[in-house]
Motif scaffolding. Structure first.
Motif, PDB file in Angstrom:
ATOM      1  N   GLN A   1      46.826  52.291  39.762  1.00  0.00           N
ATOM      2  CA  GLN A   1      47.838  52.279  38.703  1.00  0.00           C
ATOM      3  C   GLN A   1      48.063  50.841  38.248  1.00  0.00           C
ATOM      4  N   VAL A   2      47.932  50.635  36.957  1.00  0.00           N
ATOM      5  CA  VAL A   2      48.057  49.295  36.381  1.00  0.00           C
ATOM      6  C   VAL A   2      49.274  49.269  35.476  1.00  0.00           C
ATOM      7  N   ASP A   3      50.215  48.398  35.789  1.00  0.00           N
ATOM      8  CA  ASP A   3      51.402  48.198  34.954  1.00  0.00           C
ATOM      9  C   ASP A   3      51.027  47.250  33.818  1.00  0.00           C
ATOM     10  N   LEU A   4      51.081  47.752  32.608  1.00  0.00           N
ATOM     11  CA  LEU A   4      50.678  46.950  31.459  1.00  0.00           C
ATOM     12  C   LEU A   4      51.727  45.938  31.029  1.00  0.00           C
ATOM     13  N   GLY A   5      52.916  46.073  31.547  1.00  0.00           N
ATOM     14  CA  GLY A   5      53.971  45.119  31.188  1.00  0.00           C
ATOM     15  C   GLY A   5      54.283  45.117  29.705  1.00  0.00           C
ATOM     16  N   GLY A   6      54.200  46.301  29.079  1.00  0.00           N
ATOM     17  CA  GLY A   6      54.515  46.402  27.661  1.00  0.00           C
ATOM     18  C   GLY A   6      53.384  46.041  26.726  1.00  0.00           C
ATOM     19  N   ARG A   7      52.218  45.714  27.264  1.00  0.00           N
ATOM     20  CA  ARG A   7      51.111  45.287  26.407  1.00  0.00           C
ATOM     21  C   ARG A   7      50.475  46.474  25.675  1.00  0.00           C
ATOM     22  N   ALA A   8      49.770  46.139  24.600  1.00  0.00           N
ATOM     23  CA  ALA A   8      49.168  47.165  23.751  1.00  0.00           C
ATOM     24  C   ALA A   8      47.772  47.530  24.245  1.00  0.00           C
TER      25      ALA A   8
ATOM     26  N   LEU B   1      42.518  41.327  27.164  1.00  0.00           N
ATOM     27  CA  LEU B   1      42.809  41.078  28.573  1.00  0.00           C
ATOM     28  C   LEU B   1      42.013  41.982  29.508  1.00  0.00           C
ATOM     29  N   LEU B   2      41.658  43.164  29.035  1.00  0.00           N
ATOM     30  CA  LEU B   2      40.944  44.125  29.879  1.00  0.00           C
ATOM     31  C   LEU B   2      40.165  45.079  28.976  1.00  0.00           C
ATOM     32  N   THR B   3      38.912  45.348  29.334  1.00  0.00           N
ATOM     33  CA  THR B   3      38.095  46.312  28.602  1.00  0.00           C
ATOM     34  C   THR B   3      37.587  47.365  29.568  1.00  0.00           C
ATOM     35  N   VAL B   4      37.747  48.622  29.177  1.00  0.00           N
ATOM     36  CA  VAL B   4      37.256  49.766  29.952  1.00  0.00           C
ATOM     37  C   VAL B   4      36.194  50.472  29.121  1.00  0.00           C
ATOM     38  N   PHE B   5      35.032  50.679  29.709  1.00  0.00           N
ATOM     39  CA  PHE B   5      33.941  51.390  29.046  1.00  0.00           C
ATOM     40  C   PHE B   5      33.480  52.524  29.941  1.00  0.00           C
ATOM     41  N   ASN B   6      33.495  53.746  29.397  1.00  0.00           N
ATOM     42  CA  ASN B   6      33.070  54.903  30.194  1.00  0.00           C
ATOM     43  C   ASN B   6      33.866  55.008  31.494  1.00  0.00           C
ATOM     44  N   GLY B   7      35.127  54.595  31.447  1.00  0.00           N
ATOM     45  CA  GLY B   7      35.983  54.672  32.620  1.00  0.00           C
ATOM     46  C   GLY B   7      35.870  53.507  33.574  1.00  0.00           C
ATOM     47  N   ARG B   8      34.935  52.576  33.334  1.00  0.00           N
ATOM     48  CA  ARG B   8      34.757  51.420  34.206  1.00  0.00           C
ATOM     49  C   ARG B   8      35.388  50.185  33.589  1.00  0.00           C
ATOM     50  N   GLU B   9      36.001  49.394  34.430  1.00  0.00           N
ATOM     51  CA  GLU B   9      36.552  48.123  33.965  1.00  0.00           C
ATOM     52  C   GLU B   9      35.407  47.115  33.894  1.00  0.00           C
ATOM     53  N   VAL B  10      34.990  46.795  32.672  1.00  0.00           N
ATOM     54  CA  VAL B  10      33.816  45.945  32.496  1.00  0.00           C
ATOM     55  C   VAL B  10      34.177  44.512  32.131  1.00  0.00           C
ATOM     56  N   TYR B  11      35.447  44.271  31.845  1.00  0.00           N
ATOM     57  CA  TYR B  11      35.879  42.899  31.557  1.00  0.00           C
ATOM     58  C   TYR B  11      37.343  42.764  31.908  1.00  0.00           C
ATOM     59  N   ALA B  12      37.674  41.666  32.575  1.00  0.00           N
ATOM     60  CA  ALA B  12      39.060  41.255  32.767  1.00  0.00           C
ATOM     61  C   ALA B  12      39.142  39.774  32.447  1.00  0.00           C
TER      62      ALA B  12
ATOM     63  N   GLY C   1      41.764  34.603  34.834  1.00  0.00           N
ATOM     64  CA  GLY C   1      43.114  34.083  34.963  1.00  0.00           C
ATOM     65  C   GLY C   1      44.178  34.969  34.362  1.00  0.00           C
ATOM     66  N   GLY C   2      43.772  36.107  33.803  1.00  0.00           N
ATOM     67  CA  GLY C   2      44.716  37.020  33.175  1.00  0.00           C
ATOM     68  C   GLY C   2      45.358  37.955  34.173  1.00  0.00           C
ATOM     69  N   PRO C   3      46.270  38.792  33.708  1.00  0.00           N
ATOM     70  CA  PRO C   3      47.043  39.633  34.616  1.00  0.00           C
ATOM     71  C   PRO C   3      46.253  40.757  35.261  1.00  0.00           C
ATOM     72  N   PHE C   4      45.047  41.057  34.756  1.00  0.00           N
ATOM     73  CA  PHE C   4      44.294  42.190  35.274  1.00  0.00           C
ATOM     74  C   PHE C   4      43.006  41.779  35.972  1.00  0.00           C
ATOM     75  N   GLU C   5      42.847  40.488  36.199  1.00  0.00           N
ATOM     76  CA  GLU C   5      41.631  40.005  36.834  1.00  0.00           C
ATOM     77  C   GLU C   5      41.592  40.463  38.288  1.00  0.00           C
ATOM     78  N   ARG C   6      40.465  41.009  38.691  1.00  0.00           N
ATOM     79  CA  ARG C   6      40.247  41.407  40.076  1.00  0.00           C
ATOM     80  C   ARG C   6      38.779  41.729  40.250  1.00  0.00           C
ATOM     81  N   ALA C   7      38.314  41.859  41.479  1.00  0.00           N
ATOM     82  CA  ALA C   7      36.952  42.306  41.738  1.00  0.00           C
ATOM     83  C   ALA C   7      36.928  43.815  41.560  1.00  0.00           C
ATOM     84  N   THR C   8      36.034  44.318  40.686  1.00  0.00           N
ATOM     85  CA  THR C   8      36.026  45.746  40.395  1.00  0.00           C
ATOM     86  C   THR C   8      34.614  46.303  40.481  1.00  0.00           C
ATOM     87  N   ASP C   9      34.293  46.948  41.533  1.00  0.00           N
ATOM     88  CA  ASP C   9      33.061  47.730  41.760  1.00  0.00           C
ATOM     89  C   ASP C   9      31.835  47.166  41.052  1.00  0.00           C
TER      90      ASP C   9
END
Length: 594
Positions: free
Chosen positions: A77-84, A567-578, A581-589
């Motif tokens: 679960q990712v809290d967007l903090g009001g972002r679009a 800040l974050l891109t999801v393609f086909n359900g996968r997080e392909v870009y964060a 230094g942004g709020p959603f940066e993490r190691a993702t599969d």
């Protein structure tokens, strides 16, 4: 194509009511984005609070409480903090396969790296110092509208920098180039050389070539230049995939490619190195013989209205050329071109890129073969010819749903626009695929060349809207920069980059609001990919192609649209870009770009 009916609200409520049992069955969402502004671009253009994803699909869109109730023990679960959040942005016309490699391996003579002809000369001189005599120096990106000198570069300019190297530098539009004297000699271009069919060798007052070569005349030199290797092209494509993801972009329509390039796309996608959907248009050639060969090779497997295959790399159709460029003043017009805004380029109405009757016959042949066609047409006369050709083809064989396009469609006549509206309504065909960023990136040159009257009706988006004409926006990269946010902004702002032509030449009469501009980069573009039931909006059952932004495009001032940061891109359900230094940066599969 029609397997995912969009009943988002009803499905959301049903899922919410069964949250506990769903989680226990192991079919809880993998990812929930909540506490945001989910700009769905659905038929009601509603804005939700949360979206849930399972596998590669969107499974719920709605309120925070309803969507979060679906979470299971492994749901992220990712809290967007009001972002679009928007649908992943789409580009209906981007030469990604070729431009990616050019960006890596050719000399950059584009703005802002160069701001004058002297900067071009300095760049060429520096490159010549690193290469053996006789080696080619090839570059791209210059635009006389951005030069301090406000003129075309010449062979004489380049000779001073590299007298012992053939030099060939192409304008950002790709429709005209400048060669130095060494390159002209290798190509046997002299004072006595006639203009080739559908091309122009610019000449000075004494009749000698200036070095500027337009349209087919460029090919006389280009055929001598060693091509980039397949490995270089693949390197460029991989780099472009990373950069597209970083801009929240999840789909492109790449026009005029070869079969070999199509296979490169497929190989990269299979290796997980191209997390972007590609709707490919094969180069349709300039003769009936070429059309017949391509129909024999591709027609049976290039039918996106029947199947888009894996929905990732799609054999979409064919691209043709009807005319040239607004920068080179070679596009085919009814009236003479302007120059220096109010001056007239006497006798110059541009010209077609091929014999018009041949072009019409090719359009009809591809249509009869059941192939989607998009035709490059910038001038009003070229657009009229293309639209009349589509009309004739559809009267002879009234096949619905091929969605034939008009690439760029810069200054359509009122008659052409009315015909677009009718063909869209009656046959699902006749869709403009313009480049709003032309106003901005090459707007200083365009405003000067199209002149005061034509400037006001360049890219007539509001007229399209009033007459019910849908359009799909494209960057035409590398003519303009590829980020789709620029095109969204440009459709609203209609501003030039440098403001060199006084008096706000394009005005706001044909501007649209941001909601319309976003549709042209999402759901309307998805329609031209034959994927509108699968991407282009955030709705239950569609692929999870999404982008999270640092600001809400529906609420910020127009100027800020151009400055939006993904800040974050999801393609086909996968997080392909964060964003680093942004709020959603993490190691993702393993999906985070290297």
């Amino acid at each position: 194509m029609r397997s995912f009916p969009i009943l988002a609200a009803a499905v959301t409520l049903a899922l919410a009511g069964a949250a506990c049992s769903s989680a226990s069955r192991g079919d809880a969402p993998d990812l929930i984005l909540h506490n945001g502004r989910i700009i769905t671009v659905d038929s009601s253009d509603r804005v939700a609070e949360a979206v849930a994803i399972r596998g590669d699909r969107i499974v719920a869109v709605g309120t925070n409480d309803a969507v979060r109730a679906l979470a299971g023990g492994t749901t992220r679960q990712v809290d967007l903090g009001g972002r679009a959040v928007t649908p992943g942005l789409l580009d209906a016309h981007a030469h990604v396969s070729g431009s990616g490699a050019r960006r890596l391996f050719l000399l950059n003579v584009g703005f802002p790296a160069v701001r004058s002809i002297q900067d071009v000369v300095d760049s060429v001189r520096a490159r010549a110092a690193t290469l053996p005599a006789g080696s080619w120096i090839v570059g791209r990106g210059w635009d006389e509208g951005k030069f301090a000198e406000r003129r075309l570069p010449t062979a004489a300019d380049l000779d001073a920098a590299a007298p012992n190297h053939p030099v060939f530098l192409t304008n950002t539009t790709g429709h005209y180039s400048v060669a130095n004297s060494a390159a002209l000699r290798l190509a046997n271009i002299t004072r006595a050389t006639p203009d080739p069919p559908n091309g122009t060798i610019d000449r000075g007052a004494d009749g000698a070539p200036t070095g500027v070569l337009k349209e087919s005349a460029k090919g006389v030199v280009e055929r001598l230049i060693p091509p980039l290797s397949a490995e270089q092209v693949a390197d460029g494509m991989r780099a472009m995939a990373r950069d597209l993801s970083a801009e929240g972009m999840t789909g492109i329509k790449d026009p005029g490619i070869s079969g070999a390039t199509f296979e490169q796309y497929r190989a990269l996608a299979a290796a997980g190195a191209f997390p972007v959907r590609v709707f490919a248009l094969f180069s349709g050639g300039r003769s009936m013989a070429a059309a017949q060969r391509l129909i024999a090779e591709r027609a049976a497997t290039t039918r996106p209205y029947e199947s888009t295959g894996d929905d990732h790399i799609i054999a979409g159709g064919v691209k043709l050329f009807m005319d040239g460029s607004g920068g080179a003043r070679t596009a085919w017009l009814h009236d003479e071109w302007n120059k220096d805004f109010t001056g007239v380029d006497s006798g110059n109405r541009g010209y077609p890129a091929m014999d018009p009757d041949t072009a019409r016959a090719m359009i009809k042949a591809y249509h009869a073969a059941g192939m989607h066609v998009s035709v490059h047409a910038i001038g009003d006369r070229a657009i009229d010819w293309v639209m009349d050709s589509y009309d004739e083809a559809l009267r002879e064989q009234p096949t619905k749903g091929l969605r034939h396009g008009i690439i760029h469609a810069n200054i359509p006549s009122d008659r052409a626009i009315d015909l677009m509206a009718r063909l869209q309504r009656d046959f699902d065909a006749g869709y403009p695929e313009p480049s709003a960023a032309f106003h901005w990136w090459i707007g200083d040159t365009y405003a000067s060349n199209f002149g005061p009257l034509r400037d006001r009706r360049l890219n007539p988006f509001r007229t399209f809207e009033a007459k019910g004409v849908r359009w799909a926006n494209g960057s035409d990269f590398d003519v303009t920069p590829f980020p789709a946010r620029y095109g969204i902004w440009a459709a609203v702002a209609r501003e030039t980059l440098l403001g060199s032509v006084p008096g706000d030449p394009f005005g706001r009469d044909e501007a649209v609001d941001v909601r319309t501009a976003l549709k042209a980069a999402t759901i309307w573009a998805a329609h031209q990919f034959f994927l509108e039931d699968k991407i282009g909006s955030i709705e239950v059952g569609k692929y999870a192609d999404l982008a999270v932004w640092d600001r809400d495009p529906y609420s910020v001032p127009t100027a800020e649209l151009k400055e939006m940061r993904c800040l974050l891109t999801v393609f086909n359900g996968r997080e392909v870009y964060a964003a680093p230094g942004g709020p959603f940066e993490r190691a993702t599969d393993g999906a985070k770009p290297s």
